[in-house]
Design an enzyme around this catalytic site. Structure first.
Site, PDB file in Angstrom:
ATOM      1  N   LYS A 158      -0.821  10.046 -13.957  1.00  0.00           N
ATOM      2  CA  LYS A 158      -1.054  10.692 -12.670  1.00  0.00           C
ATOM      3  C   LYS A 158      -0.547  12.130 -12.743  1.00  0.00           C
ATOM      4  O   LYS A 158       0.592  12.371 -13.138  1.00  0.00           O
ATOM      5  CB  LYS A 158      -0.340   9.924 -11.557  1.00  0.00           C
ATOM      6  N   GLU A 214       0.348  -2.960   4.704  1.00  0.00           N
ATOM      7  CA  GLU A 214       0.792  -2.782   6.082  1.00  0.00           C
ATOM      8  C   GLU A 214       0.957  -4.105   6.823  1.00  0.00           C
ATOM      9  O   GLU A 214       1.919  -4.287   7.589  1.00  0.00           O
ATOM     10  CB  GLU A 214      -0.223  -1.903   6.843  1.00  0.00           C
ATOM     11  N   ARG A 242      -4.451  -1.268  10.499  1.00  0.00           N
ATOM     12  CA  ARG A 242      -4.607  -2.437   9.642  1.00  0.00           C
ATOM     13  C   ARG A 242      -3.622  -3.548   9.995  1.00  0.00           C
ATOM     14  O   ARG A 242      -3.793  -4.684   9.581  1.00  0.00           O
ATOM     15  CB  ARG A 242      -4.418  -2.039   8.182  1.00  0.00           C
TER      16      ARG A 242
END
Length: 617
Positions: free
Chosen positions: A285, A370, A398
Protein backbone atom coordinates in the site's frame (compact mmCIF):
# COMPACT_ATOMS: atom_id res chain seq x y z
CA UNK A 1 18.39 -4.05 -29.56
CA UNK A 2 20.88 -2.04 -27.47
CA UNK A 3 19.62 1.18 -29.10
CA UNK A 4 16.00 0.34 -28.43
CA UNK A 5 14.10 3.16 -26.72
CA UNK A 6 10.98 1.99 -24.88
CA UNK A 7 7.79 3.72 -25.92
CA UNK A 8 6.40 6.22 -23.44
CA UNK A 9 2.66 6.87 -23.36
CA UNK A 10 1.10 10.31 -22.98
CA UNK A 11 -1.34 9.56 -20.19
CA UNK A 12 -3.65 12.40 -21.16
CA UNK A 13 -4.08 10.93 -24.65
CA UNK A 14 -5.38 7.55 -23.46
CA UNK A 15 -8.86 6.70 -24.82
CA UNK A 16 -9.22 3.03 -23.83
CA UNK A 17 -7.08 0.14 -22.54
CA UNK A 18 -6.49 -1.55 -25.91
CA UNK A 19 -3.08 0.06 -26.36
CA UNK A 20 -1.77 -1.87 -23.34
CA UNK A 21 -1.68 -5.13 -25.28
CA UNK A 22 0.87 -3.64 -27.70
CA UNK A 23 3.38 -2.66 -25.02
CA UNK A 24 6.29 -4.73 -23.77
CA UNK A 25 7.12 -5.13 -20.08
CA UNK A 26 9.74 -2.36 -20.05
CA UNK A 27 7.16 -0.01 -21.49
CA UNK A 28 4.58 -1.17 -18.98
CA UNK A 29 7.00 -0.40 -16.14
CA UNK A 30 7.45 3.12 -17.52
CA UNK A 31 3.69 3.52 -17.78
CA UNK A 32 3.27 2.35 -14.18
CA UNK A 33 5.81 4.94 -13.04
CA UNK A 34 4.10 7.70 -15.03
CA UNK A 35 0.67 6.79 -13.63
CA UNK A 36 2.12 6.88 -10.12
CA UNK A 37 3.43 10.40 -10.69
CA UNK A 38 0.16 11.50 -12.27
CA UNK A 39 -1.87 10.23 -9.30
CA UNK A 40 0.54 11.93 -6.91
CA UNK A 41 0.22 15.22 -8.80
CA UNK A 42 -3.57 15.07 -8.85
CA UNK A 43 -4.14 14.02 -5.25
CA UNK A 44 -1.58 16.52 -3.92
CA UNK A 45 -3.85 19.25 -5.30
CA UNK A 46 -7.36 17.83 -4.90
CA UNK A 47 -6.99 15.11 -2.28
CA UNK A 48 -8.34 11.59 -2.49
CA UNK A 49 -7.45 8.00 -1.65
CA UNK A 50 -3.72 7.93 -2.29
CA UNK A 51 -2.09 4.85 -0.75
CA UNK A 52 -4.69 2.37 -1.99
CA UNK A 53 -4.31 3.53 -5.57
CA UNK A 54 -0.52 3.58 -5.60
CA UNK A 55 -0.61 -0.03 -4.46
CA UNK A 56 -2.79 -1.33 -7.32
CA UNK A 57 -1.32 0.39 -10.39
CA UNK A 58 0.47 -2.74 -11.61
CA UNK A 59 -2.48 -5.01 -10.84
CA UNK A 60 -4.85 -2.73 -12.74
CA UNK A 61 -2.54 -2.70 -15.77
CA UNK A 62 -2.39 -6.51 -15.68
CA UNK A 63 -6.18 -6.77 -15.41
CA UNK A 64 -6.74 -4.41 -18.35
CA UNK A 65 -4.30 -6.46 -20.49
CA UNK A 66 -5.86 -9.78 -19.48
CA UNK A 67 -9.55 -8.98 -19.78
CA UNK A 68 -11.74 -7.32 -22.36
CA UNK A 69 -13.36 -4.34 -20.64
CA UNK A 70 -16.11 -3.17 -20.82
CA UNK A 71 -17.53 -6.47 -22.12
CA UNK A 72 -15.96 -8.15 -19.12
CA UNK A 73 -17.00 -6.46 -15.89
CA UNK A 74 -14.83 -5.38 -12.98
CA UNK A 75 -16.13 -4.15 -9.64
CA UNK A 76 -13.60 -2.35 -7.44
CA UNK A 77 -14.61 -2.86 -3.84
CA UNK A 78 -15.45 0.44 -2.14
CA UNK A 79 -14.52 1.95 -5.50
CA UNK A 80 -11.65 3.92 -4.04
CA UNK A 81 -8.96 1.83 -5.76
CA UNK A 82 -10.07 2.72 -9.29
CA UNK A 83 -7.85 5.71 -10.15
CA UNK A 84 -5.54 3.78 -12.50
CA UNK A 85 -8.57 2.11 -14.07
CA UNK A 86 -10.09 5.53 -14.75
CA UNK A 87 -6.87 6.70 -16.39
CA UNK A 88 -6.60 3.57 -18.56
CA UNK A 89 -10.23 3.88 -19.65
CA UNK A 90 -9.73 7.40 -20.96
CA UNK A 91 -10.81 9.68 -18.15
CA UNK A 92 -9.04 12.86 -17.19
CA UNK A 93 -8.31 13.57 -13.55
CA UNK A 94 -7.73 17.28 -14.15
CA UNK A 95 -10.96 18.26 -12.33
CA UNK A 96 -10.77 15.30 -10.03
CA UNK A 97 -13.29 15.31 -7.14
CA UNK A 98 -14.38 18.84 -8.01
CA UNK A 99 -17.89 19.94 -8.95
CA UNK A 100 -18.84 18.38 -12.31
CA UNK A 101 -15.42 16.68 -12.46
CA UNK A 102 -14.30 13.06 -12.38
CA UNK A 103 -15.43 11.13 -9.32
CA UNK A 104 -13.08 9.44 -6.89
CA UNK A 105 -15.21 6.29 -7.14
CA UNK A 106 -16.62 4.19 -9.95
CA UNK A 107 -19.54 6.01 -11.54
CA UNK A 108 -21.77 4.39 -14.18
CA UNK A 109 -22.91 7.73 -15.55
CA UNK A 110 -19.28 8.64 -16.16
CA UNK A 111 -18.22 5.75 -18.37
CA UNK A 112 -19.42 2.47 -19.87
CA UNK A 113 -16.34 0.92 -18.27
CA UNK A 114 -17.86 1.36 -14.80
CA UNK A 115 -20.21 -1.58 -14.26
CA UNK A 116 -21.14 -0.81 -10.67
CA UNK A 117 -20.92 1.91 -8.01
CA UNK A 118 -19.96 1.85 -4.36
CA UNK A 119 -18.56 4.02 -1.61
CA UNK A 120 -18.82 1.55 1.26
CA UNK A 121 -16.84 -1.64 1.63
CA UNK A 122 -17.45 -5.28 0.81
CA UNK A 123 -20.15 -5.02 -1.88
CA UNK A 124 -18.03 -6.25 -4.80
CA UNK A 125 -18.46 -10.00 -4.32
CA UNK A 126 -22.25 -9.81 -3.94
CA UNK A 127 -22.42 -7.57 -7.00
CA UNK A 128 -20.22 -9.96 -8.97
CA UNK A 129 -22.49 -12.88 -8.07
CA UNK A 130 -25.51 -10.86 -9.18
CA UNK A 131 -23.86 -10.07 -12.52
CA UNK A 132 -22.99 -13.77 -12.91
CA UNK A 133 -26.59 -14.85 -12.35
CA UNK A 134 -27.84 -12.31 -14.89
CA UNK A 135 -25.15 -13.28 -17.43
CA UNK A 136 -26.00 -16.97 -17.21
CA UNK A 137 -29.77 -16.46 -17.30
CA UNK A 138 -29.31 -14.40 -20.47
CA UNK A 139 -26.85 -17.00 -21.85
CA UNK A 140 -24.15 -14.40 -22.36
CA UNK A 141 -20.41 -14.98 -22.20
CA UNK A 142 -18.03 -12.70 -20.32
CA UNK A 143 -15.90 -12.68 -17.19
CA UNK A 144 -16.78 -10.89 -13.97
CA UNK A 145 -14.06 -9.75 -11.59
CA UNK A 146 -14.49 -8.55 -8.02
CA UNK A 147 -11.37 -6.67 -6.92
CA UNK A 148 -11.42 -6.47 -3.14
CA UNK A 149 -8.75 -5.07 -0.83
CA UNK A 150 -7.99 -2.88 2.18
CA UNK A 151 -9.35 -5.69 4.40
CA UNK A 152 -12.87 -5.30 3.00
CA UNK A 153 -12.95 -9.11 2.81
CA UNK A 154 -13.38 -9.13 6.61
CA UNK A 155 -16.81 -7.49 6.48
CA UNK A 156 -19.86 -9.70 6.94
CA UNK A 157 -21.33 -8.79 3.56
CA UNK A 158 -18.20 -10.08 1.84
CA UNK A 159 -18.62 -13.43 3.63
CA UNK A 160 -22.24 -13.62 2.53
CA UNK A 161 -21.16 -13.04 -1.05
CA UNK A 162 -18.36 -15.60 -0.76
CA UNK A 163 -20.73 -18.19 0.65
CA UNK A 164 -23.23 -17.74 -2.17
CA UNK A 165 -20.67 -17.19 -4.92
CA UNK A 166 -19.28 -20.70 -4.79
CA UNK A 167 -22.68 -22.38 -5.09
CA UNK A 168 -23.98 -23.46 -8.47
CA UNK A 169 -22.14 -22.95 -11.73
CA UNK A 170 -22.17 -19.17 -11.91
CA UNK A 171 -18.48 -18.41 -12.19
CA UNK A 172 -16.91 -15.28 -10.76
CA UNK A 173 -13.26 -14.30 -10.38
CA UNK A 174 -12.36 -12.71 -7.05
CA UNK A 175 -9.05 -10.88 -6.80
CA UNK A 176 -8.12 -10.39 -3.16
CA UNK A 177 -5.60 -7.59 -2.78
CA UNK A 178 -3.71 -8.39 0.41
CA UNK A 179 -1.79 -5.30 1.53
CA UNK A 180 -2.16 -6.06 5.25
CA UNK A 181 -3.96 -2.75 5.69
CA UNK A 182 -7.49 -1.49 6.08
CA UNK A 183 -7.84 2.28 6.37
CA UNK A 184 -5.21 1.70 9.05
CA UNK A 185 -3.47 -1.60 9.95
CA UNK A 186 -5.69 -4.62 9.41
CA UNK A 187 -7.05 -6.40 12.46
CA UNK A 188 -8.58 -9.79 13.22
CA UNK A 189 -7.98 -13.43 12.45
CA UNK A 190 -8.43 -13.03 8.71
CA UNK A 191 -5.51 -10.60 8.49
CA UNK A 192 -3.39 -13.21 10.30
CA UNK A 193 -4.55 -15.77 7.75
CA UNK A 194 -3.24 -13.61 4.91
CA UNK A 195 -0.02 -12.91 6.77
CA UNK A 196 0.63 -16.64 6.86
CA UNK A 197 0.09 -17.13 3.15
CA UNK A 198 3.82 -16.97 2.48
CA UNK A 199 3.93 -20.52 3.88
CA UNK A 200 1.20 -21.42 1.44
CA UNK A 201 3.22 -19.90 -1.41
CA UNK A 202 6.19 -22.11 -0.50
CA UNK A 203 3.87 -25.12 -0.36
CA UNK A 204 2.46 -24.38 -3.82
CA UNK A 205 5.92 -23.95 -5.34
CA UNK A 206 7.10 -27.19 -3.76
CA UNK A 207 4.04 -29.01 -5.05
CA UNK A 208 4.66 -27.83 -8.61
CA UNK A 209 8.33 -28.84 -8.47
CA UNK A 210 7.38 -32.27 -7.10
CA UNK A 211 4.90 -32.77 -9.93
CA UNK A 212 7.41 -31.80 -12.63
CA UNK A 213 9.96 -34.25 -11.28
CA UNK A 214 7.58 -37.23 -11.32
CA UNK A 215 5.28 -36.87 -14.34
CA UNK A 216 7.97 -37.33 -17.00
CA UNK A 217 7.48 -41.14 -17.09
CA UNK A 218 4.81 -43.78 -16.44
CA UNK A 219 6.06 -44.91 -13.00
CA UNK A 220 6.47 -41.33 -11.84
CA UNK A 221 2.92 -40.51 -12.87
CA UNK A 222 1.62 -43.49 -10.88
CA UNK A 223 3.57 -42.36 -7.79
CA UNK A 224 2.33 -38.80 -8.22
CA UNK A 225 -1.29 -39.97 -8.63
CA UNK A 226 -1.11 -42.11 -5.48
CA UNK A 227 0.54 -39.35 -3.43
CA UNK A 228 -2.08 -36.87 -4.64
CA UNK A 229 -4.89 -39.16 -3.45
CA UNK A 230 -3.20 -39.55 -0.07
CA UNK A 231 -2.69 -35.78 0.19
CA UNK A 232 -6.34 -35.06 -0.66
CA UNK A 233 -7.53 -37.56 1.93
CA UNK A 234 -5.32 -35.93 4.56
CA UNK A 235 -6.58 -32.48 3.55
CA UNK A 236 -10.20 -33.57 3.85
CA UNK A 237 -9.88 -35.52 7.07
CA UNK A 238 -6.89 -34.17 8.97
CA UNK A 239 -5.76 -30.70 7.88
CA UNK A 240 -7.86 -27.60 8.30
CA UNK A 241 -7.44 -25.99 4.87
CA UNK A 242 -7.98 -22.37 3.91
CA UNK A 243 -11.31 -20.60 4.04
CA UNK A 244 -11.58 -20.16 0.27
CA UNK A 245 -10.80 -23.82 -0.41
CA UNK A 246 -13.40 -24.81 2.18
CA UNK A 247 -16.00 -22.70 0.41
CA UNK A 248 -15.34 -24.46 -2.88
CA UNK A 249 -13.21 -21.91 -4.73
CA UNK A 250 -10.21 -22.68 -6.86
CA UNK A 251 -7.41 -20.71 -5.17
CA UNK A 252 -4.51 -19.22 -7.09
CA UNK A 253 -1.63 -17.44 -5.41
CA UNK A 254 -0.52 -15.65 -3.44
CA UNK A 255 1.41 -13.88 -6.18
CA UNK A 256 3.38 -10.65 -6.38
CA UNK A 257 0.89 -7.89 -7.11
CA UNK A 258 3.65 -5.80 -8.67
CA UNK A 259 4.76 -8.43 -11.18
CA UNK A 260 2.62 -7.74 -14.24
CA UNK A 261 3.84 -10.77 -16.20
CA UNK A 262 3.12 -13.16 -13.32
CA UNK A 263 -0.34 -11.69 -12.78
CA UNK A 264 -1.18 -12.01 -16.46
CA UNK A 265 -0.28 -15.70 -16.40
CA UNK A 266 -2.44 -16.21 -13.32
CA UNK A 267 -5.39 -14.31 -14.79
CA UNK A 268 -5.12 -16.39 -17.97
CA UNK A 269 -5.27 -19.57 -15.88
CA UNK A 270 -8.26 -18.23 -13.93
CA UNK A 271 -10.16 -17.62 -17.15
CA UNK A 272 -9.80 -21.29 -18.11
CA UNK A 273 -10.95 -22.69 -14.76
CA UNK A 274 -14.65 -23.70 -14.96
CA UNK A 275 -15.45 -22.90 -11.32
CA UNK A 276 -15.31 -19.67 -9.33
CA UNK A 277 -11.76 -18.57 -8.57
CA UNK A 278 -10.03 -16.62 -5.81
CA UNK A 279 -6.73 -15.02 -6.80
CA UNK A 280 -4.65 -13.64 -3.95
CA UNK A 281 -2.21 -10.90 -4.84
CA UNK A 282 0.14 -9.27 -2.37
CA UNK A 283 0.82 -5.57 -2.79
CA UNK A 284 2.46 -2.71 -0.95
CA UNK A 285 0.00 0.00 0.00
CA UNK A 286 1.46 3.35 -1.07
CA UNK A 287 3.90 1.64 -3.47
CA UNK A 288 6.48 4.00 -4.97
CA UNK A 289 5.92 6.94 -2.63
CA UNK A 290 8.18 6.79 0.42
CA UNK A 291 5.87 8.60 2.84
CA UNK A 292 2.86 6.45 1.95
CA UNK A 293 4.84 3.18 1.94
CA UNK A 294 6.17 3.84 5.44
CA UNK A 295 2.77 4.85 6.81
CA UNK A 296 1.56 2.27 9.32
CA UNK A 297 -1.31 4.22 10.89
CA UNK A 298 -3.43 5.38 7.91
CA UNK A 299 -2.22 8.96 7.41
CA UNK A 300 -1.91 8.51 3.65
CA UNK A 301 -5.01 6.35 3.07
CA UNK A 302 -7.08 9.43 2.32
CA UNK A 303 -5.53 12.87 2.01
CA UNK A 304 -6.76 16.40 1.41
CA UNK A 305 -3.76 18.16 -0.12
CA UNK A 306 -0.04 17.78 0.48
CA UNK A 307 3.43 18.76 -0.72
CA UNK A 308 4.38 15.95 -3.09
CA UNK A 309 8.13 16.61 -2.79
CA UNK A 310 8.41 16.87 0.99
CA UNK A 311 5.41 14.79 2.01
CA UNK A 312 4.27 17.63 4.22
CA UNK A 313 0.55 17.60 4.94
CA UNK A 314 -1.34 20.86 5.44
CA UNK A 315 -0.74 22.48 8.80
CA UNK A 316 -4.32 23.41 9.52
CA UNK A 317 -4.77 26.03 12.21
CA UNK A 318 -8.44 25.20 12.58
CA UNK A 319 -9.76 22.86 15.26
CA UNK A 320 -11.91 20.00 14.07
CA UNK A 321 -14.87 18.59 15.96
CA UNK A 322 -13.24 15.15 15.72
CA UNK A 323 -10.20 16.40 17.64
CA UNK A 324 -12.37 18.07 20.26
CA UNK A 325 -14.43 14.95 20.93
CA UNK A 326 -11.19 12.92 21.08
CA UNK A 327 -10.13 15.20 23.94
CA UNK A 328 -13.41 14.52 25.75
CA UNK A 329 -13.05 10.76 25.20
CA UNK A 330 -9.49 10.82 26.53
CA UNK A 331 -10.54 12.67 29.67
CA UNK A 332 -13.41 10.26 30.30
CA UNK A 333 -11.24 7.19 29.75
CA UNK A 334 -8.79 8.60 32.29
CA UNK A 335 -11.37 9.13 35.05
CA UNK A 336 -13.77 6.22 34.46
CA UNK A 337 -12.36 2.70 34.20
CA UNK A 338 -15.74 1.34 33.11
CA UNK A 339 -15.64 3.20 29.79
CA UNK A 340 -14.47 1.48 26.61
CA UNK A 341 -14.05 2.89 23.10
CA UNK A 342 -14.97 1.04 19.90
CA UNK A 343 -14.34 2.00 16.26
CA UNK A 344 -14.95 0.21 12.94
CA UNK A 345 -11.58 1.07 11.33
CA UNK A 346 -12.20 4.82 11.73
CA UNK A 347 -10.03 5.53 14.75
CA UNK A 348 -7.34 7.40 12.86
CA UNK A 349 -9.82 9.53 10.91
CA UNK A 350 -11.55 10.49 14.14
CA UNK A 351 -8.22 11.34 15.83
CA UNK A 352 -8.61 8.56 18.40
CA UNK A 353 -5.15 7.02 17.96
CA UNK A 354 -3.77 8.68 21.14
CA UNK A 355 -6.63 7.16 23.13
CA UNK A 356 -6.00 3.72 21.63
CA UNK A 357 -2.28 4.01 22.37
CA UNK A 358 -2.87 4.99 25.99
CA UNK A 359 -5.69 2.54 26.80
CA UNK A 360 -5.12 -0.55 24.61
CA UNK A 361 -7.03 -2.83 26.98
CA UNK A 362 -10.21 -0.74 26.76
CA UNK A 363 -10.09 0.30 23.10
CA UNK A 364 -11.25 -1.97 20.29
CA UNK A 365 -10.91 -1.51 16.54
CA UNK A 366 -13.10 -4.20 15.00
CA UNK A 367 -12.13 -3.41 11.42
CA UNK A 368 -14.62 -2.66 8.66
CA UNK A 369 -17.47 -4.29 10.56
CA UNK A 370 -19.97 -1.66 11.63
CA UNK A 371 -22.73 -4.11 12.46
CA UNK A 372 -20.45 -6.14 14.70
CA UNK A 373 -19.26 -2.98 16.46
CA UNK A 374 -22.81 -2.06 17.50
CA UNK A 375 -24.01 -5.51 18.58
CA UNK A 376 -20.78 -6.08 20.48
CA UNK A 377 -21.35 -2.74 22.22
CA UNK A 378 -24.80 -3.84 23.40
CA UNK A 379 -23.29 -6.82 25.22
CA UNK A 380 -20.57 -4.62 26.71
CA UNK A 381 -23.27 -2.27 27.99
CA UNK A 382 -25.37 -5.11 29.45
CA UNK A 383 -22.22 -6.28 31.26
CA UNK A 384 -22.03 -3.01 33.19
CA UNK A 385 -19.47 -1.11 31.13
CA UNK A 386 -20.21 1.99 29.07
CA UNK A 387 -19.21 1.80 25.40
CA UNK A 388 -18.29 4.88 23.36
CA UNK A 389 -18.83 4.02 19.70
CA UNK A 390 -17.12 6.41 17.29
CA UNK A 391 -18.40 5.99 13.74
CA UNK A 392 -18.82 8.02 10.56
CA UNK A 393 -22.39 8.99 9.74
CA UNK A 394 -22.29 7.35 6.32
CA UNK A 395 -21.05 4.06 7.84
CA UNK A 396 -23.66 4.10 10.60
CA UNK A 397 -26.26 3.44 7.90
CA UNK A 398 -24.94 -0.11 7.79
CA UNK A 399 -25.57 -0.57 11.48
CA UNK A 400 -29.21 0.53 11.48
CA UNK A 401 -30.60 -2.89 12.37
CA UNK A 402 -28.06 -3.48 15.13
CA UNK A 403 -28.60 -0.02 16.61
CA UNK A 404 -32.35 -0.52 16.58
CA UNK A 405 -32.63 -4.18 17.52
CA UNK A 406 -29.64 -4.67 19.81
CA UNK A 407 -28.80 -1.30 21.39
CA UNK A 408 -32.10 0.59 21.43
CA UNK A 409 -34.57 -2.25 21.96
CA UNK A 410 -32.67 -3.36 25.06
CA UNK A 411 -32.11 0.29 26.01
CA UNK A 412 -28.36 -0.19 26.39
CA UNK A 413 -26.53 2.81 27.78
CA UNK A 414 -23.97 3.92 25.21
CA UNK A 415 -22.44 7.04 23.72
CA UNK A 416 -22.49 7.06 19.92
CA UNK A 417 -20.23 9.74 18.44
CA UNK A 418 -21.36 10.29 14.85
CA UNK A 419 -18.48 11.90 12.99
CA UNK A 420 -18.81 13.65 9.59
CA UNK A 421 -22.51 14.36 10.07
CA UNK A 422 -23.88 16.68 7.40
CA UNK A 423 -22.44 17.51 4.00
CA UNK A 424 -18.90 16.25 3.47
CA UNK A 425 -17.99 17.74 0.11
CA UNK A 426 -15.80 16.09 -2.50
CA UNK A 427 -16.37 12.40 -1.71
CA UNK A 428 -19.82 12.81 -3.20
CA UNK A 429 -23.03 10.83 -2.97
CA UNK A 430 -21.79 7.77 -1.10
CA UNK A 431 -20.23 9.64 1.80
CA UNK A 432 -22.68 12.41 2.69
CA UNK A 433 -23.59 12.25 6.37
CA UNK A 434 -27.11 13.59 5.93
CA UNK A 435 -29.37 10.57 6.37
CA UNK A 436 -28.63 9.29 9.87
CA UNK A 437 -30.66 11.97 11.68
CA UNK A 438 -33.80 10.89 9.86
CA UNK A 439 -33.57 7.20 10.70
CA UNK A 440 -32.30 7.76 14.24
CA UNK A 441 -35.33 9.90 15.09
CA UNK A 442 -37.60 6.97 14.27
CA UNK A 443 -35.95 4.51 16.69
CA UNK A 444 -37.40 4.30 20.24
CA UNK A 445 -35.14 4.93 23.26
CA UNK A 446 -32.57 6.83 21.17
CA UNK A 447 -31.40 10.35 22.03
CA UNK A 448 -30.22 12.51 19.12
CA UNK A 449 -28.32 15.74 19.71
CA UNK A 450 -25.94 18.15 17.99
CA UNK A 451 -23.88 20.80 19.72
CA UNK A 452 -23.36 24.26 18.26
CA UNK A 453 -20.40 25.13 20.49
CA UNK A 454 -17.62 23.51 22.53
CA UNK A 455 -19.48 24.28 25.75
CA UNK A 456 -22.60 22.51 24.50
CA UNK A 457 -20.49 19.58 23.28
CA UNK A 458 -18.99 19.11 26.72
CA UNK A 459 -22.44 19.15 28.32
CA UNK A 460 -23.87 16.68 25.81
CA UNK A 461 -20.94 14.31 26.18
CA UNK A 462 -21.22 14.36 29.97
CA UNK A 463 -25.01 13.88 29.78
CA UNK A 464 -24.59 10.80 27.58
CA UNK A 465 -23.32 8.86 30.62
CA UNK A 466 -26.46 9.56 32.70
CA UNK A 467 -28.38 6.41 31.74
CA UNK A 468 -30.39 7.64 28.75
CA UNK A 469 -29.90 4.50 26.65
CA UNK A 470 -28.21 4.99 23.25
CA UNK A 471 -27.15 8.65 23.18
CA UNK A 472 -26.20 9.85 19.68
CA UNK A 473 -24.08 12.99 19.33
CA UNK A 474 -23.67 14.23 15.76
CA UNK A 475 -20.88 16.55 14.64
CA UNK A 476 -19.67 17.75 11.24
CA UNK A 477 -16.42 17.48 9.31
CA UNK A 478 -15.95 21.25 9.48
CA UNK A 479 -13.93 23.15 12.07
CA UNK A 480 -15.60 24.68 15.10
CA UNK A 481 -15.69 28.27 16.26
CA UNK A 482 -12.93 28.58 18.86
CA UNK A 483 -13.95 31.92 20.34
CA UNK A 484 -14.36 31.99 24.10
CA UNK A 485 -17.93 31.32 25.18
CA UNK A 486 -19.74 31.82 28.42
CA UNK A 487 -20.55 28.85 30.58
CA UNK A 488 -24.10 27.65 30.20
CA UNK A 489 -26.44 25.28 31.93
CA UNK A 490 -28.42 22.85 29.87
CA UNK A 491 -30.95 20.25 30.96
CA UNK A 492 -31.60 17.02 29.11
CA UNK A 493 -33.93 17.53 26.14
CA UNK A 494 -33.96 21.34 26.38
CA UNK A 495 -33.22 23.96 23.72
CA UNK A 496 -31.42 27.31 24.14
CA UNK A 497 -32.81 30.70 23.21
CA UNK A 498 -29.79 32.63 21.87
CA UNK A 499 -31.49 35.83 20.68
CA UNK A 500 -34.91 37.18 21.57
CA UNK A 501 -36.93 39.02 18.92
CA UNK A 502 -40.45 39.39 17.53
CA UNK A 503 -42.60 37.85 14.79
CA UNK A 504 -39.97 35.49 13.29
CA UNK A 505 -38.24 32.62 15.08
CA UNK A 506 -35.39 30.57 13.63
CA UNK A 507 -35.01 27.07 15.04
CA UNK A 508 -31.42 26.21 14.18
CA UNK A 509 -29.58 22.89 14.40
CA UNK A 510 -25.84 22.53 14.86
CA UNK A 511 -22.67 24.64 14.76
CA UNK A 512 -23.90 26.88 11.94
CA UNK A 513 -26.03 28.60 14.58
CA UNK A 514 -22.95 30.29 16.09
CA UNK A 515 -22.14 32.11 12.86
CA UNK A 516 -25.81 32.85 12.26
CA UNK A 517 -26.10 34.41 15.71
CA UNK A 518 -23.11 36.62 14.99
CA UNK A 519 -24.64 37.85 11.71
CA UNK A 520 -28.04 38.54 13.24
CA UNK A 521 -26.46 40.62 15.98
CA UNK A 522 -24.16 42.51 13.61
CA UNK A 523 -27.11 43.48 11.42
CA UNK A 524 -29.37 44.16 14.39
CA UNK A 525 -32.16 42.00 12.98
CA UNK A 526 -35.39 41.60 14.92
CA UNK A 527 -35.60 37.83 15.12
CA UNK A 528 -35.56 35.08 17.72
CA UNK A 529 -32.85 32.46 17.34
CA UNK A 530 -33.26 29.11 19.09
CA UNK A 531 -30.56 26.48 19.28
CA UNK A 532 -32.35 23.12 18.99
CA UNK A 533 -29.56 21.13 20.62
CA UNK A 534 -31.74 18.06 21.11
CA UNK A 535 -33.49 16.76 18.01
CA UNK A 536 -34.86 13.95 20.14
CA UNK A 537 -36.41 14.34 22.61
CA UNK A 538 -37.73 17.68 21.45
CA UNK A 539 -38.28 20.53 23.85
CA UNK A 540 -42.08 20.35 24.11
CA UNK A 541 -42.22 23.37 26.41
CA UNK A 542 -40.41 25.60 23.94
CA UNK A 543 -42.48 24.31 21.02
CA UNK A 544 -45.52 25.78 22.76
CA UNK A 545 -43.76 29.16 22.70
CA UNK A 546 -43.24 28.86 18.94
CA UNK A 547 -46.99 29.09 18.43
CA UNK A 548 -46.80 32.81 19.26
CA UNK A 549 -44.66 33.68 16.22
CA UNK A 550 -45.99 34.67 12.80
CA UNK A 551 -43.20 32.85 10.98
CA UNK A 552 -40.99 29.91 11.95
CA UNK A 553 -37.84 29.07 9.99
CA UNK A 554 -36.49 25.58 10.65
CA UNK A 555 -32.81 25.61 9.68
CA UNK A 556 -31.03 22.24 9.60
CA UNK A 557 -28.17 22.16 7.06
CA UNK A 558 -26.90 18.86 8.48
CA UNK A 559 -29.76 16.58 7.47
CA UNK A 560 -32.37 15.94 4.83
CA UNK A 561 -35.66 17.75 5.34
CA UNK A 562 -37.41 14.46 6.23
CA UNK A 563 -35.52 14.43 9.54
CA UNK A 564 -35.87 16.93 12.39
CA UNK A 565 -37.39 19.63 10.15
CA UNK A 566 -40.24 17.41 9.01
CA UNK A 567 -41.03 16.13 12.50
CA UNK A 568 -41.07 19.62 14.00
CA UNK A 569 -43.24 20.90 11.13
CA UNK A 570 -45.74 18.07 11.69
CA UNK A 571 -45.80 18.77 15.41
CA UNK A 572 -46.55 22.45 14.79
CA UNK A 573 -49.37 21.58 12.41
CA UNK A 574 -50.82 19.13 14.95
CA UNK A 575 -50.80 21.97 17.49
CA UNK A 576 -52.81 24.05 14.98
CA UNK A 577 -50.08 26.60 14.35
CA UNK A 578 -51.52 29.31 12.05
CA UNK A 579 -48.37 31.07 10.85
CA UNK A 580 -45.88 30.34 8.07
CA UNK A 581 -43.42 27.45 8.38
CA UNK A 582 -40.29 27.67 6.24
CA UNK A 583 -38.04 24.61 6.08
CA UNK A 584 -34.40 25.11 5.17
CA UNK A 585 -32.81 21.67 5.09
CA UNK A 586 -31.15 19.42 2.54
CA UNK A 587 -33.50 18.02 -0.10
CA UNK A 588 -34.11 14.28 -0.26
CA UNK A 589 -31.45 13.52 -2.84
CA UNK A 590 -28.00 12.04 -3.26
CA UNK A 591 -25.69 15.05 -3.13
CA UNK A 592 -22.98 15.14 -5.78
CA UNK A 593 -19.34 16.04 -5.18
CA UNK A 594 -18.45 19.70 -4.67
CA UNK A 595 -17.16 21.77 -1.78
CA UNK A 596 -19.44 21.98 1.24
CA UNK A 597 -19.97 25.67 0.56
CA UNK A 598 -20.94 24.95 -3.08
CA UNK A 599 -23.38 22.29 -1.91
CA UNK A 600 -25.00 24.68 0.56
CA UNK A 601 -25.23 27.38 -2.10
CA UNK A 602 -26.99 24.94 -4.41
CA UNK A 603 -29.66 24.24 -1.81
CA UNK A 604 -29.98 27.79 -0.46
CA UNK A 605 -28.55 26.84 2.93
CA UNK A 606 -25.77 29.38 3.43
CA UNK A 607 -25.82 31.96 6.21
CA UNK A 608 -26.47 34.66 3.60
CA UNK A 609 -29.50 32.73 2.34
CA UNK A 610 -30.96 32.68 5.85
CA UNK A 611 -30.21 36.38 6.43
CA UNK A 612 -31.93 37.21 3.14
CA UNK A 613 -34.90 35.10 4.19
CA UNK A 614 -35.13 36.90 7.53
CA UNK A 615 -35.08 40.27 5.77
CA UNK A 616 -37.77 39.30 3.24
CA UNK A 617 -41.42 40.10 3.88
Amino acid sequence: MSNYEPKRINIKSIKNPEFLKELNYRELDLLSEDIKNYILNVTSKSGGHLSSNLGVIDATIALCRSFNFPKDKIIFDVGHQCYTYKILTGRSLERFRLKDGTSGFQKMSESEYDAFEAGHSSTSISAAVGFAYARDIKKENYDIIAFIGDSSIANGLAFEGLNNGSSGNHKVIIVVNDNNMSISPAVGALSKFFTGLSISAFYRKSKNAYRKILVWNFLGRKIYSLSKKIKNWVKRHVIRIGIFDNLGYKVLGPIDGHNIKRMEATFAKAKKVPQSVVIIIQTVKGKGYKFAEEDNVGTWHGVSTFNKKTGKLPNDNHHSWSEFYEKLVAEKMETDKNVVTIVPATGFGSYLKPVFDKYPDRCFDVGIAEEHALTMSSAISISGLHPIISIYSTFLQRGYDQLSHDLARMNCDSTILIDRAGLVGQDGETHQGIYDEQFLLGIPNVTVAMAASKCEAEILFKESFNHHGPFCIRYPRESFDDTKQENIELSYGKWREIIKGNNTCIVSVGPVGVQLSREIKSQNLDVTLVDAIYQKPMDEEYIQKLLNYKRIIIYDPYSVKEGFASILSSKLVSLKYKGDIVVKAIPNTFVKQATIEEQRQEFGLTINDIIDLISSK
